[in-house]
Write a protein that holds these residues in place. Structure first.
Motif, PDB file in Angstrom:
ATOM      1  N   GLN A  32       1.888   6.950   6.507  1.00 23.25           N
ATOM      2  CA  GLN A  32       2.446   8.226   6.921  1.00 23.25           C
ATOM      3  C   GLN A  32       1.441   9.370   6.826  1.00 23.25           C
ATOM      4  O   GLN A  32       1.678  10.446   7.331  1.00 23.25           O
ATOM      5  CB  GLN A  32       3.646   8.587   6.057  1.00 23.25           C
ATOM      6  CG  GLN A  32       4.800   7.640   6.156  1.00 23.25           C
ATOM      7  CD  GLN A  32       5.914   8.026   5.202  1.00 23.25           C
ATOM      8  OE1 GLN A  32       5.785   8.933   4.396  1.00 23.25           O
ATOM      9  NE2 GLN A  32       7.016   7.322   5.290  1.00 23.25           N
ATOM     10  N   VAL A  33       0.311   9.172   6.155  1.00 18.81           N
ATOM     11  CA  VAL A  33      -0.640  10.249   5.921  1.00 18.81           C
ATOM     12  C   VAL A  33      -1.435  10.524   7.188  1.00 18.81           C
ATOM     13  O   VAL A  33      -2.058   9.636   7.757  1.00 18.81           O
ATOM     14  CB  VAL A  33      -1.586   9.918   4.745  1.00 18.81           C
ATOM     15  CG1 VAL A  33      -2.648  10.978   4.596  1.00 18.81           C
ATOM     16  CG2 VAL A  33      -0.791   9.778   3.463  1.00 18.81           C
ATOM     17  N   GLU A  34      -1.390  11.779   7.635  1.00 17.88           N
ATOM     18  CA  GLU A  34      -2.107  12.208   8.832  1.00 17.88           C
ATOM     19  C   GLU A  34      -3.332  13.052   8.505  1.00 17.88           C
ATOM     20  O   GLU A  34      -4.282  13.092   9.277  1.00 17.88           O
ATOM     21  CB  GLU A  34      -1.167  13.025   9.740  1.00 17.88           C
ATOM     22  CG  GLU A  34      -0.014  12.241  10.293  1.00 17.88           C
ATOM     23  CD  GLU A  34      -0.435  11.288  11.398  1.00 17.88           C
ATOM     24  OE1 GLU A  34      -1.370  11.611  12.152  1.00 17.88           O
ATOM     25  OE2 GLU A  34       0.177  10.215  11.505  1.00 17.88           O
ATOM     26  N   MET A  72       0.814  -1.191   0.000  1.00 21.87           N
ATOM     27  CA  MET A  72       0.000   0.000   0.000  1.00 21.87           C
ATOM     28  C   MET A  72       0.857   1.254   0.000  1.00 21.87           C
ATOM     29  O   MET A  72       0.394   2.332   0.287  1.00 21.87           O
ATOM     30  CB  MET A  72      -0.956  -0.031   1.190  1.00 21.87           C
ATOM     31  CG  MET A  72      -1.916   1.123   1.209  1.00 21.87           C
ATOM     32  SD  MET A  72      -3.204   0.964   2.461  1.00 21.87           S
ATOM     33  CE  MET A  72      -2.334   1.354   3.941  1.00 21.87           C
ATOM     34  N   GLY A  73       2.098   1.202  -0.322  1.00 23.79           N
ATOM     35  CA  GLY A  73       2.911   2.405  -0.405  1.00 23.79           C
ATOM     36  C   GLY A  73       3.109   3.034   0.953  1.00 23.79           C
ATOM     37  O   GLY A  73       3.210   2.377   1.961  1.00 23.79           O
ATOM     38  N   TYR A 103      -0.921  14.580   3.674  1.00 28.04           N
ATOM     39  CA  TYR A 103       0.151  15.243   4.426  1.00 28.04           C
ATOM     40  C   TYR A 103       0.575  14.382   5.617  1.00 28.04           C
ATOM     41  O   TYR A 103      -0.256  13.711   6.227  1.00 28.04           O
ATOM     42  CB  TYR A 103      -0.327  16.599   4.961  1.00 28.04           C
ATOM     43  CG  TYR A 103      -0.740  17.567   3.887  1.00 28.04           C
ATOM     44  CD1 TYR A 103       0.203  18.345   3.224  1.00 28.04           C
ATOM     45  CD2 TYR A 103      -2.075  17.703   3.531  1.00 28.04           C
ATOM     46  CE1 TYR A 103      -0.181  19.236   2.231  1.00 28.04           C
ATOM     47  CE2 TYR A 103      -2.467  18.593   2.541  1.00 28.04           C
ATOM     48  CZ  TYR A 103      -1.508  19.360   1.898  1.00 28.04           C
ATOM     49  OH  TYR A 103      -1.898  20.237   0.922  1.00 28.04           O
ATOM     50  N   ASP A 104       1.865  14.441   5.944  1.00 27.13           N
ATOM     51  CA  ASP A 104       2.334  13.741   7.140  1.00 27.13           C
ATOM     52  C   ASP A 104       2.089  14.614   8.370  1.00 27.13           C
ATOM     53  O   ASP A 104       1.497  15.693   8.269  1.00 27.13           O
ATOM     54  CB  ASP A 104       3.798  13.314   7.001  1.00 27.13           C
ATOM     55  CG  ASP A 104       4.784  14.477   6.967  1.00 27.13           C
ATOM     56  OD1 ASP A 104       4.393  15.644   7.230  1.00 27.13           O
ATOM     57  OD2 ASP A 104       5.968  14.226   6.662  1.00 27.13           O
ATOM     58  N   PRO A 143       3.665  17.295   2.209  1.00 29.93           N
ATOM     59  CA  PRO A 143       2.938  16.393   1.303  1.00 29.93           C
ATOM     60  C   PRO A 143       3.716  15.090   1.100  1.00 29.93           C
ATOM     61  O   PRO A 143       4.912  15.110   0.842  1.00 29.93           O
ATOM     62  CB  PRO A 143       2.883  17.173  -0.015  1.00 29.93           C
ATOM     63  CG  PRO A 143       3.172  18.586   0.335  1.00 29.93           C
ATOM     64  CD  PRO A 143       4.045  18.550   1.555  1.00 29.93           C
ATOM     65  N   VAL A 144       3.018  13.950   1.256  1.00 33.00           N
ATOM     66  CA  VAL A 144       3.649  12.645   1.051  1.00 33.00           C
ATOM     67  C   VAL A 144       2.993  11.860  -0.077  1.00 33.00           C
ATOM     68  O   VAL A 144       3.522  10.843  -0.510  1.00 33.00           O
ATOM     69  CB  VAL A 144       3.669  11.800   2.343  1.00 33.00           C
ATOM     70  CG1 VAL A 144       4.583  12.445   3.383  1.00 33.00           C
ATOM     71  CG2 VAL A 144       2.287  11.582   2.892  1.00 33.00           C
TER      72      VAL A 144
END
Length: 146
Positions: free
Chosen positions: A6-8, A1-2, A97-98, A103-104
């Motif tokens: 890390q995405v918040e 899933m990549g 975004y982390d 941006p991630v």
């Protein structure tokens, strides 16, 4: 899933509109990584997973927060009235975004339109503080992870 772990938080961007949203639900096919096979210098076949670059059509669900941009609200209303007809489609970018706000992941949705809107808890007394749920239908999605 990549790197989705890390995405918040997420944001919606198009034209000059930017809106932070409460959550985004993606179809699994948009989140899956692709497996590619490469041959090493020694002749060994190696499997390598990498983020999927492009996917076909689908739907994404966006839950808006209390703070809503006028531009996104106006496009939702206009798009619902036209249901995918000419002029209702836009290229939309959903940005993940982390925790530091960096941006991630960027999910570019080509020719997206609003196919459904649900406003939970709305009553005759005014707009609910709960987030409205917007379903975006798109013709093609491209995923970019820096």
């Amino acid at each position: 899933m990549g790197d989705m772990g890390q995405v918040e938080s997420f944001g919606v961007e198009f034209d000059d509109v930017v809106e932070a949203v409460h959550s985004v639900t993606f179809p699994q096919t948009l989140l899956d990584d692709d497996e590619m096979r490469v041959v090493s210098a020694t002749g060994d076949v190696l499997g390598r997973r990498q983020p999927a670059e492009s996917r076909g059509s689908g739907d994404v669900t966006v839950t808006r927060g209390v703070h809503r941009s006028e531009g996104f609200s106006e496009w939702i209303a206009a798009s619902l009235g036209k249901r995918g007809a000419e002029g209702s489609c836009r290229d939309i970018t959903l940005v993940g975004y982390d925790a530091t706000g960096r941006p991630v992941a960027r999910y570019h949705l080509k020719n997206a339109w609003v196919s459904h809107l649900a406003v939970p808890g709305a009553d005759a007394g005014g707009e609910s503080q709960e987030g409205s749920v917007v379903t975006l239908t798109y013709e093609e999605a491209t995923v970019r992870r820096p």
